[in-house]
Write a protein that holds these residues in place. Structure first.
Motif, PDB file in Angstrom:
ATOM      1  N   ARG A 104       0.817  -1.213   0.000  1.00 48.57           N
ATOM      2  CA  ARG A 104       0.000   0.000   0.000  1.00 48.57           C
ATOM      3  C   ARG A 104       0.850   1.262   0.000  1.00 48.57           C
ATOM      4  O   ARG A 104       0.591   2.202  -0.760  1.00 48.57           O
ATOM      5  N   HIS A 105       1.869   1.281   0.838  1.00 48.71           N
ATOM      6  CA  HIS A 105       2.559   2.552   1.064  1.00 48.71           C
ATOM      7  C   HIS A 105       3.838   2.729   0.246  1.00 48.71           C
ATOM      8  O   HIS A 105       4.359   3.849   0.171  1.00 48.71           O
ATOM      9  N   LEU A 106       4.329   1.654  -0.380  1.00 46.00           N
ATOM     10  CA  LEU A 106       5.494   1.809  -1.249  1.00 46.00           C
ATOM     11  C   LEU A 106       5.149   1.661  -2.722  1.00 46.00           C
ATOM     12  O   LEU A 106       5.957   2.017  -3.582  1.00 46.00           O
ATOM     13  N   THR A 107       3.960   1.118  -3.023  1.00 45.20           N
ATOM     14  CA  THR A 107       3.558   0.997  -4.426  1.00 45.20           C
ATOM     15  C   THR A 107       2.254   1.717  -4.727  1.00 45.20           C
ATOM     16  O   THR A 107       1.911   1.911  -5.888  1.00 45.20           O
ATOM     17  N   GLY A 108       1.497   2.089  -3.680  1.00 44.56           N
ATOM     18  CA  GLY A 108       0.251   2.817  -3.882  1.00 44.56           C
ATOM     19  C   GLY A 108      -0.944   1.956  -4.237  1.00 44.56           C
ATOM     20  O   GLY A 108      -2.022   2.479  -4.529  1.00 44.56           O
ATOM     21  N   LYS A 109      -0.798   0.641  -4.178  1.00 43.73           N
ATOM     22  CA  LYS A 109      -1.907  -0.240  -4.516  1.00 43.73           C
ATOM     23  C   LYS A 109      -2.825  -0.411  -3.305  1.00 43.73           C
ATOM     24  O   LYS A 109      -2.353  -0.723  -2.206  1.00 43.73           O
ATOM     25  N   PRO A 110      -4.131  -0.223  -3.450  1.00 47.92           N
ATOM     26  CA  PRO A 110      -5.056  -0.371  -2.316  1.00 47.92           C
ATOM     27  C   PRO A 110      -4.968  -1.765  -1.698  1.00 47.92           C
ATOM     28  O   PRO A 110      -4.786  -2.760  -2.394  1.00 47.92           O
ATOM     29  N   GLN A 111      -5.101  -1.820  -0.381  1.00 48.47           N
ATOM     30  CA  GLN A 111      -5.057  -3.080   0.358  1.00 48.47           C
ATOM     31  C   GLN A 111      -6.220  -3.100   1.340  1.00 48.47           C
ATOM     32  O   GLN A 111      -6.086  -2.676   2.494  1.00 48.47           O
ATOM     33  N   PRO A 112      -7.383  -3.608   0.916  1.00 47.34           N
ATOM     34  CA  PRO A 112      -8.561  -3.625   1.788  1.00 47.34           C
ATOM     35  C   PRO A 112      -8.329  -4.337   3.113  1.00 47.34           C
ATOM     36  O   PRO A 112      -8.993  -4.046   4.111  1.00 47.34           O
ATOM     37  N   LEU A 113      -7.371  -5.272   3.142  1.00 44.78           N
ATOM     38  CA  LEU A 113      -7.071  -6.002   4.380  1.00 44.78           C
ATOM     39  C   LEU A 113      -6.743  -5.051   5.519  1.00 44.78           C
ATOM     40  O   LEU A 113      -7.015  -5.355   6.693  1.00 44.78           O
ATOM     41  N   LEU A 114      -6.185  -3.900   5.197  1.00 47.19           N
ATOM     42  CA  LEU A 114      -5.749  -2.953   6.222  1.00 47.19           C
ATOM     43  C   LEU A 114      -6.838  -1.977   6.650  1.00 47.19           C
ATOM     44  O   LEU A 114      -6.615  -1.152   7.524  1.00 47.19           O
ATOM     45  N   ASP A 115      -8.005  -2.088   6.040  1.00 49.98           N
ATOM     46  CA  ASP A 115      -9.074  -1.133   6.316  1.00 49.98           C
ATOM     47  C   ASP A 115     -10.063  -1.586   7.371  1.00 49.98           C
ATOM     48  O   ASP A 115     -10.731  -0.761   8.010  1.00 49.98           O
ATOM     49  N   LYS A 116     -10.176  -2.909   7.563  1.00 52.74           N
ATOM     50  CA  LYS A 116     -11.151  -3.428   8.524  1.00 52.74           C
ATOM     51  C   LYS A 116     -10.818  -4.866   8.870  1.00 52.74           C
ATOM     52  O   LYS A 116     -10.023  -5.518   8.166  1.00 52.74           O
ATOM     53  N   PRO A 117     -11.402  -5.409   9.943  1.00 51.64           N
ATOM     54  CA  PRO A 117     -11.148  -6.802  10.304  1.00 51.64           C
ATOM     55  C   PRO A 117     -11.506  -7.753   9.162  1.00 51.64           C
ATOM     56  O   PRO A 117     -12.406  -7.494   8.364  1.00 51.64           O
ATOM     57  N   SER A 118     -10.779  -8.872   9.104  1.00 45.04           N
ATOM     58  CA  SER A 118     -10.960  -9.857   8.041  1.00 45.04           C
ATOM     59  C   SER A 118     -11.452 -11.183   8.609  1.00 45.04           C
ATOM     60  O   SER A 118     -10.899 -11.681   9.602  1.00 45.04           O
ATOM     61  N   ALA A 119     -12.449 -11.765   7.957  1.00 47.92           N
ATOM     62  CA  ALA A 119     -12.929 -13.084   8.366  1.00 47.92           C
ATOM     63  C   ALA A 119     -11.852 -14.148   8.160  1.00 47.92           C
ATOM     64  O   ALA A 119     -11.845 -15.183   8.837  1.00 47.92           O
ATOM     65  N   GLN A 120     -10.934 -13.905   7.257  1.00 54.87           N
ATOM     66  CA  GLN A 120      -9.842 -14.850   6.995  1.00 54.87           C
ATOM     67  C   GLN A 120      -8.811 -14.835   8.117  1.00 54.87           C
ATOM     68  O   GLN A 120      -8.115 -15.827   8.336  1.00 54.87           O
ATOM     69  N   TYR A 121      -8.723 -13.715   8.815  1.00 62.55           N
ATOM     70  CA  TYR A 121      -7.753 -13.579   9.918  1.00 62.55           C
ATOM     71  C   TYR A 121      -8.459 -13.064  11.155  1.00 62.55           C
ATOM     72  O   TYR A 121      -8.216 -11.929  11.603  1.00 62.55           O
ATOM     73  N   PRO A 122      -9.319 -13.883  11.753  1.00 59.69           N
ATOM     74  CA  PRO A 122     -10.094 -13.415  12.923  1.00 59.69           C
ATOM     75  C   PRO A 122      -9.206 -13.131  14.139  1.00 59.69           C
ATOM     76  O   PRO A 122      -9.655 -12.433  15.069  1.00 59.69           O
ATOM     77  N   GLU A 123      -7.965 -13.626  14.133  1.00 58.69           N
ATOM     78  CA  GLU A 123      -7.069 -13.360  15.255  1.00 58.69           C
ATOM     79  C   GLU A 123      -6.638 -11.900  15.304  1.00 58.69           C
ATOM     80  O   GLU A 123      -6.173 -11.423  16.359  1.00 58.69           O
ATOM     81  N   VAL A 124      -6.729 -11.205  14.191  1.00 58.80           N
ATOM     82  CA  VAL A 124      -6.188  -9.842  14.089  1.00 58.80           C
ATOM     83  C   VAL A 124      -7.268  -8.823  14.445  1.00 58.80           C
ATOM     84  O   VAL A 124      -8.261  -8.669  13.737  1.00 58.80           O
ATOM     85  N   ARG A 125      -7.057  -8.145  15.548  1.00 60.43           N
ATOM     86  CA  ARG A 125      -8.007  -7.151  16.037  1.00 60.43           C
ATOM     87  C   ARG A 125      -7.472  -5.740  15.777  1.00 60.43           C
ATOM     88  O   ARG A 125      -6.312  -5.457  16.002  1.00 60.43           O
ATOM     89  N   PHE A 126      -8.350  -4.867  15.280  1.00 56.03           N
ATOM     90  CA  PHE A 126      -7.980  -3.479  15.046  1.00 56.03           C
ATOM     91  C   PHE A 126      -8.178  -2.679  16.347  1.00 56.03           C
ATOM     92  O   PHE A 126      -9.293  -2.472  16.787  1.00 56.03           O
ATOM     93  N   ALA A 127      -7.056  -2.274  16.939  1.00 49.79           N
ATOM     94  CA  ALA A 127      -7.134  -1.464  18.151  1.00 49.79           C
ATOM     95  C   ALA A 127      -7.102   0.018  17.842  1.00 49.79           C
ATOM     96  O   ALA A 127      -7.366   0.849  18.702  1.00 49.79           O
ATOM     97  N   GLY A 128      -6.759   0.346  16.617  1.00 50.72           N
ATOM     98  CA  GLY A 128      -6.718   1.740  16.209  1.00 50.72           C
ATOM     99  C   GLY A 128      -6.423   1.871  14.745  1.00 50.72           C
ATOM    100  O   GLY A 128      -6.075   0.917  14.071  1.00 50.72           O
TER     101      GLY A 128
END
Length: 375
Positions: A351-375
């Motif tokens: 996302r930040h070195l090539t500018g390609k959108p990465q929806p994974l970083l925008d909200k929690p993912s059902a594929q990775y339920p272990e990953v919680r967005f704290a901020g």
């Protein structure tokens, strides 16, 4: 507990705390890293660099700061090339001795990697982002190999730095082996000393790779306007320190590292990712440095907490330990922790070195339920 045993237990130190499973359950003698998922074959080479402009911060008798680095990169012409060793036999011996592991001294030198030694670099001039990786205190640059191989397979040049005298074992081409002198340091401001030293190391390495006379034959492939940095433990803390002191670094990642050197009052406006374990780095967890620094990050930012992760979960340690029959007691398996770390760090730099959108970083993912967005 001293910093060397709290922030840097990544490859050797952490394993002093584990319990071996019975011998009957012992795993194969040659552990292997998971294959990278990108479309490129991966090459790797090591370089010895010497900074004659400054002395060594940990060994005053050393008048120049010497570093060993590894470069992972997209490659071609891998036929006939050997897969790279994880560490040298002597490094393996010292790491295993330090960790008091019940395995053969050369075990870590037999770990199967997926990069080919000195393969021909592939790509167009000035086309590849550069990502710097900095390991935890006491740990060699190899402790982040699975992440490095993944990033290289996705089209990045990756440089892993052994910060000399901050690793249990660093082998130099002339046969010297340095050990972790810094691990014995008991200064009250030791954490800040490490961050300052590593920031200087990183800037020097960037000079050597992107300057007028670069030290690597593939340096022309690097896009000097697209440089990022990630690190684990104090290596993650050093990502912030390096970004504050070197504006060439456009984006940074801290993997479970206490940030000993606060962000200056002016703040840090470049993209940053915190990714950590729940005990230490949840909001309100045992470590409060992320909450303090979160307020000073004024650009794009994310704070991710990985359920079941521990301090070393963002390195190769859990994966290798499981294959060696060593029970770390982690709730998250080694394979899963490597997958999560690779996926989110790669998405961040894409996302930040090539500018390609990465929806994974925008909200929690059902594929990775272990990953919680704290901020």
């Amino acid at each position: 507990m001293h910093l060397a045993r709290t922030t840097a237990l990544a490859l050797a130190g952490l394993l002093t705390l584990v319990t071996p499973v019975p011998a009957a359950a012992a795993a194969p003698a040659a552990p292997r890293l998971p294959a990278p998922t990108g479309s490129h074959a991966v090459g790797v080479t090591s370089l010895h660099l010497k900074d004659a402009s400054r002395g060594d911060p940990w060994v005053p008798a050393a008048k120049a700061r010497e570093l060993m680095i590894s470069l992972w990169y997209p490659a071609t012409g891998t036929r006939g090339r050997h897969q790279a060793p994880y560490v040298t036999p002597k490094e393996s011996e010292l790491l295993i001795k330090d960790a008091e592991l019940p395995v053969a001294p050369d075990t870590l030198s037999k770990v199967r990697t997926h990069a080919f030694t000195d393969a021909v670099p592939a790509g167009r001039n000035r086309s590849l982002p550069l990502v710097v990786l900095s390991p935890g205190l006491g740990s060699p640059r190899s402790s982040l190999t699975s992440l490095a191989e993944e990033l290289a397979s996705r089209g990045n040049v990756v440089v892993g730095i052994d910060h000399t005298y901050e690793s249990v074992a660093t082998a130099f081409p002339d046969g010297r082996i340095t050990t972790c002198v810094a691990c014995e340091n008991k200064d009250a401001d030791f954490g800040q000393q490490v961050v300052r030293s590593r920031a200087a190391d990183v800037s020097f390495v960037l000079d050597q790779l992107t300057g007028a006379k670069p030290k690597w034959r593939g340096a022309a492939l690097i896009d000097r306007s697209r440089i990022g940095m990630a690190g684990q433990s104090v290596g993650g803390a050093s990502s912030i320190g390096a970004m504050v002191s070197d504006k060439r670094i456009r984006a940074g990642v801290n993997l479970d590292g206490t940030t000993f050197a606060p962000i200056p009052e002016r703040g840090l406006a470049r993209p940053f990712l915190f990714m950590g374990s729940p005990t230490m780095h949840s909001p309100g967890g045992k470590d409060g440095s992320w909450g303090r620094d979160w307020k000073q990050l004024t650009g794009w930012k994310r704070w991710l907490v990985v359920t079941g992760a521990e301090h070393a979960s963002f390195t190769d340690v859990p994966l290798l330990a499981e294959q060696l029959g060593i029970d770390l007691g982690f709730a998250l398996t080694g394979a899963r922790s490597v997958e999560i770390t690779r996926t989110y760090v790669a998405a961040f730099f894409t996302r930040h070195l090539t500018g390609k959108p990465q929806p994974l970083l925008d909200k929690p993912s059902a594929q990775y339920p272990e990953v919680r967005f704290a901020g």
